[in-house]
Write a protein that holds these residues in place. Structure first.
Motif, PDB file in Angstrom:
ATOM      1  N   ASN A  84      -1.886  15.056   3.196  1.00 41.16           N
ATOM      2  CA  ASN A  84      -2.569  15.217   4.481  1.00 41.16           C
ATOM      3  C   ASN A  84      -4.052  14.861   4.401  1.00 41.16           C
ATOM      4  OD1 ASN A  84      -0.276  16.176   5.907  1.00 41.16           O
ATOM      5  ND2 ASN A  84      -0.551  18.198   4.999  1.00 41.16           N
ATOM      6  N   SER A  85      -4.487  14.333   3.260  1.00 40.35           N
ATOM      7  CA  SER A  85      -5.880  13.918   3.104  1.00 40.35           C
ATOM      8  C   SER A  85      -6.178  12.708   3.989  1.00 40.35           C
ATOM      9  CB  SER A  85      -6.149  13.541   1.640  1.00 40.35           C
ATOM     10  OG  SER A  85      -5.928  14.633   0.779  1.00 40.35           O
ATOM     11  N   PRO A  86      -7.454  12.433   4.267  1.00 41.47           N
ATOM     12  CA  PRO A  86      -7.802  11.228   5.019  1.00 41.47           C
ATOM     13  C   PRO A  86      -7.255   9.972   4.345  1.00 41.47           C
ATOM     14  CG  PRO A  86      -9.697  12.685   4.841  1.00 41.47           C
ATOM     15  CD  PRO A  86      -8.633  13.259   3.949  1.00 41.47           C
ATOM     16  N   GLN A  87      -6.936   8.963   5.137  1.00 42.37           N
ATOM     17  CA  GLN A  87      -6.340   7.740   4.600  1.00 42.37           C
ATOM     18  C   GLN A  87      -7.221   7.119   3.521  1.00 42.37           C
ATOM     19  OE1 GLN A  87      -3.193   6.140   5.867  1.00 42.37           O
ATOM     20  NE2 GLN A  87      -3.494   5.299   3.817  1.00 42.37           N
ATOM     21  N   LYS A  88      -8.527   7.173   3.694  1.00 40.55           N
ATOM     22  CA  LYS A  88      -9.418   6.543   2.712  1.00 40.55           C
ATOM     23  C   LYS A  88      -9.311   7.210   1.342  1.00 40.55           C
ATOM     24  CE  LYS A  88     -13.537   9.217   4.066  1.00 40.55           C
ATOM     25  NZ  LYS A  88     -13.565  10.016   2.825  1.00 40.55           N
ATOM     26  N   ASP A  89      -9.065   8.516   1.330  1.00 44.18           N
ATOM     27  CA  ASP A  89      -8.930   9.218   0.055  1.00 44.18           C
ATOM     28  C   ASP A  89      -7.614   8.860  -0.630  1.00 44.18           C
ATOM     29  OD1 ASP A  89     -11.342  10.415   0.599  1.00 44.18           O
ATOM     30  OD2 ASP A  89     -10.468  12.306   1.308  1.00 44.18           O
ATOM     31  N   LEU A 131      -7.081   6.817  -4.271  1.00 42.97           N
ATOM     32  CA  LEU A 131      -6.269   7.307  -5.381  1.00 42.97           C
ATOM     33  C   LEU A 131      -5.222   6.265  -5.788  1.00 42.97           C
ATOM     34  CD1 LEU A 131      -5.059  10.923  -5.789  1.00 42.97           C
ATOM     35  CD2 LEU A 131      -3.536   9.045  -6.375  1.00 42.97           C
ATOM     36  N   VAL A 132      -4.618   5.622  -4.807  1.00 42.65           N
ATOM     37  CA  VAL A 132      -3.638   4.564  -5.113  1.00 42.65           C
ATOM     38  C   VAL A 132      -4.320   3.400  -5.816  1.00 42.65           C
ATOM     39  CG1 VAL A 132      -2.143   2.813  -4.070  1.00 42.65           C
ATOM     40  CG2 VAL A 132      -2.014   5.191  -3.295  1.00 42.65           C
ATOM     41  N   ALA A 133      -5.514   3.043  -5.366  1.00 46.88           N
ATOM     42  CA  ALA A 133      -6.256   1.953  -6.012  1.00 46.88           C
ATOM     43  C   ALA A 133      -6.573   2.302  -7.466  1.00 46.88           C
ATOM     44  CB  ALA A 133      -7.550   1.675  -5.239  1.00 46.88           C
ATOM     45  N   GLU A 134      -6.874   3.566  -7.712  1.00 50.82           N
ATOM     46  CA  GLU A 134      -7.138   4.024  -9.076  1.00 50.82           C
ATOM     47  C   GLU A 134      -5.894   3.867  -9.952  1.00 50.82           C
ATOM     48  OE1 GLU A 134      -7.833   8.351 -11.214  1.00 50.82           O
ATOM     49  OE2 GLU A 134      -8.741   8.013  -9.238  1.00 50.82           O
ATOM     50  N   ALA A 135      -4.729   4.189  -9.397  1.00 50.76           N
ATOM     51  CA  ALA A 135      -3.479   4.051 -10.145  1.00 50.76           C
ATOM     52  C   ALA A 135      -3.178   2.591 -10.450  1.00 50.76           C
ATOM     53  CB  ALA A 135      -2.329   4.677  -9.357  1.00 50.76           C
ATOM     54  N   VAL A 136      -3.408   1.731  -9.463  1.00 51.99           N
ATOM     55  CA  VAL A 136      -3.174   0.302  -9.667  1.00 51.99           C
ATOM     56  C   VAL A 136      -4.141  -0.255 -10.704  1.00 51.99           C
ATOM     57  CG1 VAL A 136      -3.255  -1.984  -8.580  1.00 51.99           C
ATOM     58  CG2 VAL A 136      -2.189  -0.058  -7.369  1.00 51.99           C
ATOM     59  N   ASN A 137      -5.384   0.196 -10.669  1.00 50.63           N
ATOM     60  CA  ASN A 137      -6.368  -0.244 -11.648  1.00 50.63           C
ATOM     61  C   ASN A 137      -5.963   0.178 -13.065  1.00 50.63           C
ATOM     62  OD1 ASN A 137      -9.094  -1.354 -12.317  1.00 50.63           O
ATOM     63  ND2 ASN A 137      -9.478   0.763 -12.941  1.00 50.63           N
ATOM     64  N   ASN A 171       5.634  16.088   6.299  1.00 56.51           N
ATOM     65  CA  ASN A 171       6.936  15.470   6.083  1.00 56.51           C
ATOM     66  C   ASN A 171       7.063  14.067   6.647  1.00 56.51           C
ATOM     67  OD1 ASN A 171       7.380  18.072   5.172  1.00 56.51           O
ATOM     68  ND2 ASN A 171       9.389  18.268   6.110  1.00 56.51           N
ATOM     69  N   VAL A 172       6.210  13.707   7.606  1.00 61.34           N
ATOM     70  CA  VAL A 172       6.301  12.369   8.215  1.00 61.34           C
ATOM     71  C   VAL A 172       4.987  11.602   8.054  1.00 61.34           C
ATOM     72  CG1 VAL A 172       6.762  11.049  10.314  1.00 61.34           C
ATOM     73  CG2 VAL A 172       8.020  13.179   9.883  1.00 61.34           C
ATOM     74  N   PHE A 173       3.917  12.123   8.629  1.00 58.63           N
ATOM     75  CA  PHE A 173       2.662  11.372   8.633  1.00 58.63           C
ATOM     76  C   PHE A 173       2.062  11.247   7.234  1.00 58.63           C
ATOM     77  CE2 PHE A 173       2.714  13.280  13.022  1.00 58.63           C
ATOM     78  CZ  PHE A 173       3.171  12.121  13.635  1.00 58.63           C
ATOM     79  N   GLY A 174       2.259  12.259   6.392  1.00 55.66           N
ATOM     80  CA  GLY A 174       1.790  12.169   5.012  1.00 55.66           C
ATOM     81  C   GLY A 174       2.506  11.065   4.256  1.00 55.66           C
ATOM     82  N   VAL A 218       0.768   7.525   2.567  1.00 57.70           N
ATOM     83  CA  VAL A 218       0.929   7.045   1.199  1.00 57.70           C
ATOM     84  C   VAL A 218       1.573   5.663   1.204  1.00 57.70           C
ATOM     85  CG1 VAL A 218       1.972   7.505  -1.047  1.00 57.70           C
ATOM     86  CG2 VAL A 218       1.067   9.404   0.316  1.00 57.70           C
ATOM     87  N   THR A 219       2.535   5.455   2.077  1.00 60.34           N
ATOM     88  CA  THR A 219       3.192   4.143   2.177  1.00 60.34           C
ATOM     89  C   THR A 219       2.195   3.064   2.572  1.00 60.34           C
ATOM     90  OG1 THR A 219       5.314   5.169   2.754  1.00 60.34           O
ATOM     91  CG2 THR A 219       5.018   2.864   3.360  1.00 60.34           C
ATOM     92  N   ARG A 220       1.330   3.369   3.544  1.00 58.87           N
ATOM     93  CA  ARG A 220       0.308   2.398   3.955  1.00 58.87           C
ATOM     94  C   ARG A 220      -0.615   2.030   2.796  1.00 58.87           C
ATOM     95  NH1 ARG A 220      -0.772   6.042   8.222  1.00 58.87           N
ATOM     96  NH2 ARG A 220       0.415   5.565  10.124  1.00 58.87           N
ATOM     97  N   ALA A 221      -0.900   2.995   1.946  1.00 59.90           N
ATOM     98  CA  ALA A 221      -1.804   2.749   0.824  1.00 59.90           C
ATOM     99  C   ALA A 221      -1.161   1.858  -0.235  1.00 59.90           C
ATOM    100  CB  ALA A 221      -2.242   4.075   0.206  1.00 59.90           C
TER     101      ALA A 221
END
Length: 282
Positions: A55-60, A64-70, A105-108, A112-115
């Motif tokens: 439920n965190s802001p999309q930018k956060d 985090l996803v960018a960090e994992a990819v890096n 359950n939905v928007f969260g 993550v999918t968008r990221a």
């Protein structure tokens, strides 16, 4: 070559079991939970554990996803597993409680999918698995809001599957029956603040059944997780199998879904002759 998994909701249940099964294959695992401190067992087997509130802001979430990819170079498999049950009658649950349920359950899951999707689109491959439920097949007493969230997730999953399939990305909903996890207890199941006396005779028996069924479920989460990992990687028993849009897991899931399909077909047939009288005249 090792694949990289990104899994939400790993503090227990299917999230934890899937992470362990993926690590057993030698794959990289980014295991997330609202509190990474609860992921000590996964850290010990080499998973990269991080705190993530879906439920965190999309930018956060993007960061985090960018960090994992890096760290690993890619995300090959996303498992959207974070979620909880909001029980209670449809009239009993407040607007705030329903929105919180959909937020997680939905928007969260959407956030993550968008990221993750831009990275999968860039390499023209990937698998996204949304953890659904047999609750996404039939609305039930005392769990209408949870069922509705799973119904919504199915619509998103099926649409996204068609949109990104030409890009080499596969999207699937995993729909377990009842597995012996902690999902029917603790913070995984919450009740509404309001109770309506008129509904107690209908709702209480179902609520009591959930309580008695807790830790008596027929499904083995370790076996379920193993099948999920084989299905998402196309290995083992799932080699050369094409992932369906909706993958049922568990004997009870297969039985219940079969029953729903038969019931819906009968309803459709019963009303077909009237339904087809409503078109404009040729």
């Amino acid at each position: 070559m090792a694949r990289t998994w990104f899994i939400t909701g790993c503090s227990s249940g299917f999230g934890e079991a899937i992470a362990k099964a993926a690590r057993a294959l030698g794959d990289n695992v980014v295991a997330t939970s609202r509190e990474a401190a609860k992921l000590g067992d996964l850290a010990q087997i080499g998973a990269y554990t991080v705190s993530l509130d879906v439920n965190s802001p999309q930018k956060d979430i993007d960061a985090l996803v960018a960090e994992a990819v890096n760290k690993y170079g890619s995300i090959d498999i996303l498992v959207n597993n974070a979620g909880y049950i909001l029980e209670g009658g449809v009239e009993e649950v407040s607007d705030e409680e329903v929105r919180a349920q959909f937020d997680t359950n939905v928007f969260g899951q959407l956030a993550v999918t968008r990221a993750v999707l831009p990275y999968m689109r860039a390499k023209k491959s990937g698998v996204i698995a949304n953890m659904g439920s047999i609750a996404g097949w039939r609305g039930g007493i005392n769990c209408g809001m949870y069922c509705s969230a799973k119904f919504a997730l199915i619509g998103i999953t099926e649409a996204l599957r068609k949109e990104v399939e030409p890009l080499g990305i596969t999207v699937v909903a995993i729909e377990p029956g009842y597995f012996r996890t902690n999902f029917l207890s603790g913070g995984h199941k919450v009740s509404p603040k309001k109770t309506i006396d008129d509904l107690v005779p209908v709702i209480k028996p179902v609520k009591d059944m959930f309580a008695m069924y807790n830790h008596q479920q027929p499904g083995d989460p370790l076996k379920g997780a193993q099948l999920i990992v084989e299905a998402l990687t196309g290995t083992g028993r799932c080699a050369d199998k094409r992932l369906p849009a909706r993958l049922a897991i568990g004997t009870d899931a297969v039985a219940m879904i079969s029953e729903v399909l038969e019931d819906k077909k009968k309803e459709l047939d019963d009303w077909k002759d009237l339904a087809i009288t409503t078109d404009l005249a040729a």
